[in-house]
Design an enzyme around this catalytic site. Sequence first.
Site, PDB file in Angstrom:
ATOM      1  N   GLU A  86       1.321  -0.942   0.221  1.00 21.34           N
ATOM      2  CA  GLU A  86       0.003  -0.001  -0.265  1.00 21.34           C
ATOM      3  C   GLU A  86       1.068   1.445   0.267  1.00 21.34           C
ATOM      4  O   GLU A  86       0.429   2.788   0.160  1.00 21.34           O
ATOM      5  CB  GLU A  86      -1.143  -0.273   1.465  1.00 21.34           C
ATOM      6  CG  GLU A  86      -0.485  -0.642   2.837  1.00 21.34           C
ATOM      7  CD  GLU A  86      -1.395   0.091   3.975  1.00 21.34           C
ATOM      8  OE1 GLU A  86      -1.606   0.906   4.292  1.00 21.34           O
ATOM      9  OE2 GLU A  86      -1.359  -1.005   4.516  1.00 21.34           O
ATOM     10  N   CYS A 118      -3.080  -3.484   4.286  1.00 25.44           N
ATOM     11  CA  CYS A 118      -2.714  -4.900   4.914  1.00 25.44           C
ATOM     12  C   CYS A 118      -2.517  -5.961   4.445  1.00 25.44           C
ATOM     13  O   CYS A 118      -1.942  -6.712   5.140  1.00 25.44           O
ATOM     14  CB  CYS A 118      -2.257  -4.299   6.375  1.00 25.44           C
ATOM     15  SG  CYS A 118      -1.633  -2.861   6.879  1.00 25.44           S
ATOM     16  N   HIS A 243      -2.567 -10.294  12.064  1.00 22.13           N
ATOM     17  CA  HIS A 243      -1.914  -8.190  11.773  1.00 22.13           C
ATOM     18  C   HIS A 243      -1.651  -7.660  12.997  1.00 22.13           C
ATOM     19  O   HIS A 243      -2.285  -7.790  13.476  1.00 22.13           O
ATOM     20  CB  HIS A 243      -3.015  -7.845  10.900  1.00 22.13           C
ATOM     21  CG  HIS A 243      -2.398  -7.132  10.515  1.00 22.13           C
ATOM     22  ND1 HIS A 243      -1.246  -6.048  10.145  1.00 22.13           N
ATOM     23  CD2 HIS A 243      -3.296  -5.711  10.097  1.00 22.13           C
ATOM     24  CE1 HIS A 243      -1.362  -5.544   9.488  1.00 22.13           C
ATOM     25  NE2 HIS A 243      -2.225  -4.577  10.149  1.00 22.13           N
ATOM     26  N   ASN A 290       4.870  -0.930  12.656  1.00 21.85           N
ATOM     27  CA  ASN A 290       4.327  -2.079  11.179  1.00 21.85           C
ATOM     28  C   ASN A 290       4.726  -1.357   9.838  1.00 21.85           C
ATOM     29  O   ASN A 290       5.230  -0.532   9.383  1.00 21.85           O
ATOM     30  CB  ASN A 290       2.638  -0.658  11.627  1.00 21.85           C
ATOM     31  CG  ASN A 290       1.866  -1.165  10.799  1.00 21.85           C
ATOM     32  OD1 ASN A 290       1.336  -1.841   9.908  1.00 21.85           O
ATOM     33  ND2 ASN A 290       0.577  -0.480  10.795  1.00 21.85           N
TER      34      ASN A 290
END
Length: 437
Positions: A86, A118, A243, A290
Site C-alpha cells: 500500500e 495491509c 496482523h 507496523n
Amino acid sequence: MELRERRIGIEALAVQLPRSYLDLGVLARANGTDPAKYYFGLGGRRMAIPSADEDSVVLAVRAAGVLLADRAADVSSIGMVLVGTESGVDAAKPIASYVHRMAGLPSDCRVLDVQHACYGGTGALRLAAAWVLGGARPGRKALVIATDVARYDVGSPGEPTQGAAAVAMLVGEEPRVLELLPYPEAVHAAEVMDFWRPTYRSTALADGHYSMQCYLDALESCWRRFAGATGLGAGAFDYLLYHTPFPKMALKAHRRLCELSPDGPPAGGADADWERRVLPTLWANMEVGNAYSASLFVSLAGLLEHSEIDAAGARLGLFSYGSGSCAEFLAGRVGPDASAWRNRTGLRDALAGRRELTYEAYLRSRRSYEEQGRDGSFRAAAGGAGPAFCGTWNHQRIYRDAAWRSGTGWTSGEERTAEEASPFRAGHASRGAQAGS
Ligand code: COA
C-alpha cells in the site's frame, strides 16, 4: 478435512528492513507522552525508519536479492512477480516492474502489484498459490513480496505505530517454510473508512479506534467461517499469528478469538495463552513497528528465527486484515526443517546492522523524504552497495541500478551511479517522460 493432494506454500523467505530505527521512548519523550503508553499500552519497542534513499521499491528489491542469493530458486523458474503493497510509488507503474528488472528475472513473466491496505501481501500469496496449482506454467514458481513503509503525520496518534519492512517469498509446490493447508477459504470484505491514504498525501489517515473495531469485526467474521467450515477450534493451532499494526492489537485479537472458539477458553485464560502461543511470534514486530502488508510475514519470520523455539511441523493459524476492508483467516503448517531458517531469513542481520536515530535525525529523515519525492530532486546516490532511490527527475524515479551477481551479493564494483543509470544521459534524452503512454 484436507481437500488437496498437491502441496503448496512458501518455499523460501527473506526479510529486509530500513537501516535505521527510532526508539519509542525517544518519540514519547519528544511528544510529551508517558513512554509506558507506547511500550506497554501499544506494546512496541522500536520502529524502522527508512532513509531518503530507501523506499518500498528498494526494500522489495533487497528482499528479492537476499532470497535469490540463498539459491532458493533458479531465476529462470520464476514466472510471476506479485508485490503486495500500500506504499506504491506511482499510480500506474507497479513496484513489481522494478523488482523484475533489478532482480534480473526472465521476460516471460507476469508482473503486477496487489493492493488492499495491509491485506495485499496475503492476497498476493493466495493468488500466487492458486496460479502455481492452476498449472498454466508447469514447473514455474511465483515470487511474492510484501513491502511497505508506514507513515503517519508527526504528532498524530498513529505516529508511534510507524515502521517498514519487505518480506520476499518464493511460492511453489515444495513448501519448506510454510505449507498452506487446504481448508475452505474464510474471508471477509466490507467497505469501511477506517484507514486510507489519498493519492495526494504521503502519510496515511486513520480513524484509529474505529479501525480497531473493524479489525475485530472482520476477525470475528473470518473465524466464524473458518471454525464453522472446519469444525476446528483455537486449540488446533500451535501458534496464532495476527496482523500486527502494534503488538497490543494481537492481544486484543487473541482475546476475541478465544471468546468465540468452539473448543472454549484456553486453560489459564486468553492472556496466559497469548504469552504462550502468540507472543513468540511478535518479537520482531516489536522491533520493526507496523510494516502494513509485510507485518504478518515479519511475525512468521520472527517465529522461524526465534532463538528458543523449533517450530518444525507447527500448525499455524494466521489472520490477515486490510483496512477498507478485506480479511482472511488461514491455516498453515511449518516445514520439517524450520531450524534451518534460523539466521537465514536476513531478519537478524538486518536488525543487527541498524543504527539508532535521535528524534532530530528522525525529523530530518522525514523532511528529506518529502524533498526527495519532488520532481527535479535528483542527486547521485551515496556510497554503499545495493539498490538505492536517488530522487525524481523529469517525473521519473531514478534508482541506483546495482548489478546482482547470484550468490555473491550486490556488487558495488559493477554499480552504475544514479547519473550513469539515468535515462536522461546523452543518447537517452529522447526517452524523457511524456504525458500518457
Ligand atoms: N501507561 C500504560 N498504558 C497506557 C498509558 C500509560 N501511561 N496511557 C495509555 N495507555 C494505554 C491505553 O489504556 C490503551 O490501552 P488499551 O487499548 O488496552 O485500553 C493504549 O495505551 C492506547 O491508548 P489510546 O489512548 O487508545 O491511544 P491513542 O488513542 O493515542 O491511539 C491508536 C491508539 C491505535 C488508535 C493509534 O495508534 C492509531 O490511530 N493507530 C493507527 C491505526 C491502527 O493501527 N489501527 C489498528 C487496526 S488496523
